[in-house]
Scaffold this motif. Structure first.
Motif, short mmCIF file in Angstrom:
data_model
loop_
_atom_site.label_atom_id
_atom_site.label_comp_id
_atom_site.label_asym_id
_atom_site.label_seq_id
_atom_site.Cartn_x
_atom_site.Cartn_y
_atom_site.Cartn_z
N ALA A 148 0.65 -1.13 0.03
CA ALA A 148 -0.21 0.14 0.08
C ALA A 148 0.95 1.32 -0.05
O ALA A 148 0.42 2.07 -0.50
N MET A 149 1.92 1.29 0.58
CA MET A 149 2.92 2.26 0.75
C MET A 149 3.37 2.66 -0.63
O MET A 149 3.52 3.89 -1.04
N LYS A 150 3.70 1.67 -1.33
CA LYS A 150 4.35 1.81 -2.84
C LYS A 150 3.08 2.44 -3.63
O LYS A 150 3.27 3.28 -4.49
N ALA A 151 2.01 1.93 -3.55
CA ALA A 151 0.70 2.35 -4.14
C ALA A 151 0.44 3.76 -3.87
O ALA A 151 -0.13 4.63 -4.82
N CYS A 152 0.79 4.17 -2.74
CA CYS A 152 0.45 5.67 -2.33
C CYS A 152 1.65 6.58 -2.35
O CYS A 152 1.79 7.79 -1.70
N ASN A 153 2.77 6.15 -3.08
CA ASN A 153 4.05 6.97 -3.14
C ASN A 153 4.48 7.36 -1.77
O ASN A 153 5.12 8.26 -1.77
N GLY A 154 4.45 6.23 -0.83
CA GLY A 154 5.15 6.42 0.48
C GLY A 154 4.82 7.31 1.40
O GLY A 154 5.05 7.54 2.42
N TYR A 155 3.33 7.77 0.94
CA TYR A 155 2.58 8.94 2.05
C TYR A 155 2.02 8.01 3.38
O TYR A 155 0.87 7.53 3.11
N GLY A 156 2.80 7.57 4.19
CA GLY A 156 2.52 6.83 5.26
C GLY A 156 3.43 6.42 6.08
O GLY A 156 4.67 6.50 5.66
N ILE A 157 3.21 5.56 7.26
CA ILE A 157 4.29 5.27 8.07
C ILE A 157 3.85 3.72 8.44
O ILE A 157 2.96 3.48 8.94
N PRO A 158 4.84 2.75 7.92
CA PRO A 158 4.73 1.45 8.46
C PRO A 158 5.43 1.03 9.61
O PRO A 158 6.58 1.74 10.12
N ILE A 159 4.51 0.41 10.51
CA ILE A 159 4.85 0.02 11.78
C ILE A 159 4.98 -1.59 11.66
O ILE A 159 4.02 -2.38 11.64
N PHE A 160 6.27 -2.18 12.24
CA PHE A 160 6.34 -3.62 12.04
C PHE A 160 6.33 -4.33 13.32
O PHE A 160 6.73 -3.56 14.48
N LYS A 161 5.80 -5.47 13.38
CA LYS A 161 5.96 -6.38 14.49
C LYS A 161 7.33 -6.67 14.83
O LYS A 161 8.30 -6.57 14.10
N PRO A 162 7.72 -6.85 16.33
CA PRO A 162 9.33 -6.88 16.47
C PRO A 162 9.82 -8.29 16.09
O PRO A 162 10.14 -9.21 16.91
N ARG A 163 9.85 -8.39 14.84
CA ARG A 163 10.54 -9.71 14.32
C ARG A 163 12.02 -9.42 14.69
O ARG A 163 12.62 -8.64 15.15
N SER A 164 12.68 -10.38 13.79
CA SER A 164 14.33 -10.66 14.06
C SER A 164 14.87 -9.41 13.55
O SER A 164 14.19 -8.61 12.75
N GLN A 165 15.81 -8.82 14.28
CA GLN A 165 16.65 -7.65 13.35
C GLN A 165 16.68 -7.73 12.16
O GLN A 165 16.60 -6.73 11.32
N ASP A 166 17.43 -8.89 11.52
CA ASP A 166 17.58 -8.99 10.35
C ASP A 166 16.29 -8.63 9.30
O ASP A 166 16.57 -8.21 8.18
N VAL A 167 15.19 -9.46 9.67
CA VAL A 167 14.14 -9.11 8.84
C VAL A 167 13.56 -7.85 8.97
O VAL A 167 13.08 -7.08 7.86
N LEU A 168 13.72 -7.45 10.30
CA LEU A 168 13.14 -5.60 10.19
C LEU A 168 13.97 -4.90 9.41
O LEU A 168 13.52 -4.10 8.78
#
Length: 352
Positions: A148-168
């Motif tokens: 969705a961020m890509k479709a909206c040209n980055g207008y937003g903020i993704p909040i990720f679950k606390p996955r492993s550091q490498d995945v994050l």
């Protein structure tokens, strides 16, 4: 062809139909056991209810309900100024869509990526911005929030679950590539059991972990899910730009205090050294003004935005946010709050 709603009540009616058995879009969303989300949640997947007995969910709404305004009616007439800047983005008012996720699993009401796009576009059309979340069926290769961020040209903020550091780090790199305004980690998601069952484990994060992520990205970093003043200060010391005061809508731990209870303590601890957001029990512009007066710089809306997006997509989100903006302006007018800088404890009733 689906009906195009003209009012917020029509949006809610449409949401009730699509969320049948999950959420009835009650006028009062408070986590009590007379509500279907809580009555049906105990011992089952949580849906829109609260964890356990729903005490944290109810604590959020009760904490806000216990706060009263000083009504001010003398003085020059004025038009409240709700404009603000959040991480360098100019907004009409300090209310953002919270980082919810998983709406696709609510009766398959709508496609998950479309849900995320609806939230981002509806927020922008209302003059503000949306955060997007992360959940068990999101993967690094197919992540609806980032799609969705890509479709909206980055207008937003993704909040990720606390996955492993490498995945994050890989997810953060994608967010940077798409031009997102900031990134963050949902620290209060560390207790998610469904993530682990689906082969996507989550972890508690140390201060060193947060420092590592802050250094890794060029984007402002948000630490979400903080409920203790001492932990807020540790996040500040780690270099985060925003501390999101939140108990995850009461959905991760039963029997926490309400967010409005701890927010002033956290603001007192960190001072003005960091941006604070708050969410939990916020339903109207009146609630927004209470959170601002207690120390928040911006306020996030979760469950109501889910209902609005499920009900009528981006239009539903826009209509709901515009309603909140309208009631915020009324609350400011009736408390003599000409601009957001004046939204402090002086507008709150204190018997002492």
């Amino acid at each position: 062809m689906e009906e195009v709603p003209g009012t917020l009540e029509q949006v809610r009616d449409m949401a009730r139909t699509k969320l049948k058995g999950i959420c009835a879009a009650y006028p009062s969303c408070d986590g009590n056991f007379d509500k279907i989300c809580q009555r049906e949640a105990y011992g089952k997947p949580i849906g829109l209810g609260g964890a356990g007995q729903g005490r944290s969910f109810r604590a959020n709404t009760e904490a806000l309900a216990g706060i009263e305004f000083n009504m001010s009616v003398l003085g020059d007439h004025f038009e409240p100024d709700t404009s603000c800047s959040f991480l360098g983005v100019d907004l009409k008012f300090p209310v953002l869509a919270a980082s919810t996720a998983g709406a696709q699993k609510y009766n398959e009401a709508l496609d998950e990526t479309q849900f995320c796009i609806s939230v981002l576009r509806g927020s922008k059309e209302a003059g503000t911005m949306g955060l997007r979340g992360d959940t068990w069926f999101y993967t690094r290769e197919d992540h609806p929030s980032l799609n969705a961020m890509k479709a909206c040209n980055g207008y937003g903020i993704p909040i990720f679950k606390p996955r492993s550091q490498d995945v994050l780090k890989k997810l953060v790199e994608t967010a940077e590539e798409y031009g997102c305004k900031a990134v963050g980690v949902d620290l209060d998601g560390c207790g998610s059991t469904i993530m682990a069952r689906q082969g996507q484990p989550v972890f508690k994060k140390s201060v060193k972990d947060i420092e590592e992520l802050v250094r890794f990205t060029s984007l402002p970093f948000i630490a979400k899910g903080i409920m203790m003043p001492e932990e807020a200060q540790k996040c500040v010391d780690a270099g985060v730009r925003v501390v999101a005061v939140s108990n995850h809508g009461g959905r991760v731990l039963d029997s926490t205090p309400g967010v409005a209870t701890v927010l002033p303590m956290i603001r007192k601890k960190v001072g003005k050294s960091v941006i604070l957001t708050a969410d939990g029990g916020v339903r109207t512009g009146y609630d927004v003004l209470k959170m601002l007066a207690l120390g928040a710089d911006a306020v996030l809306l979760g469950r109501d935005i889910i209902r609005a997006a499920v009900g009528a997509g981006s239009l539903g989100v826009k209509l709901h946010l515009e309603h909140v903006h309208k009631t915020l302006k009324k609350a400011m007018f009736m408390t003599g709050t000409k601009n957001l800088k004046m939204a402090d404890s002086r507008i709150l009733f204190n018997q002492n």
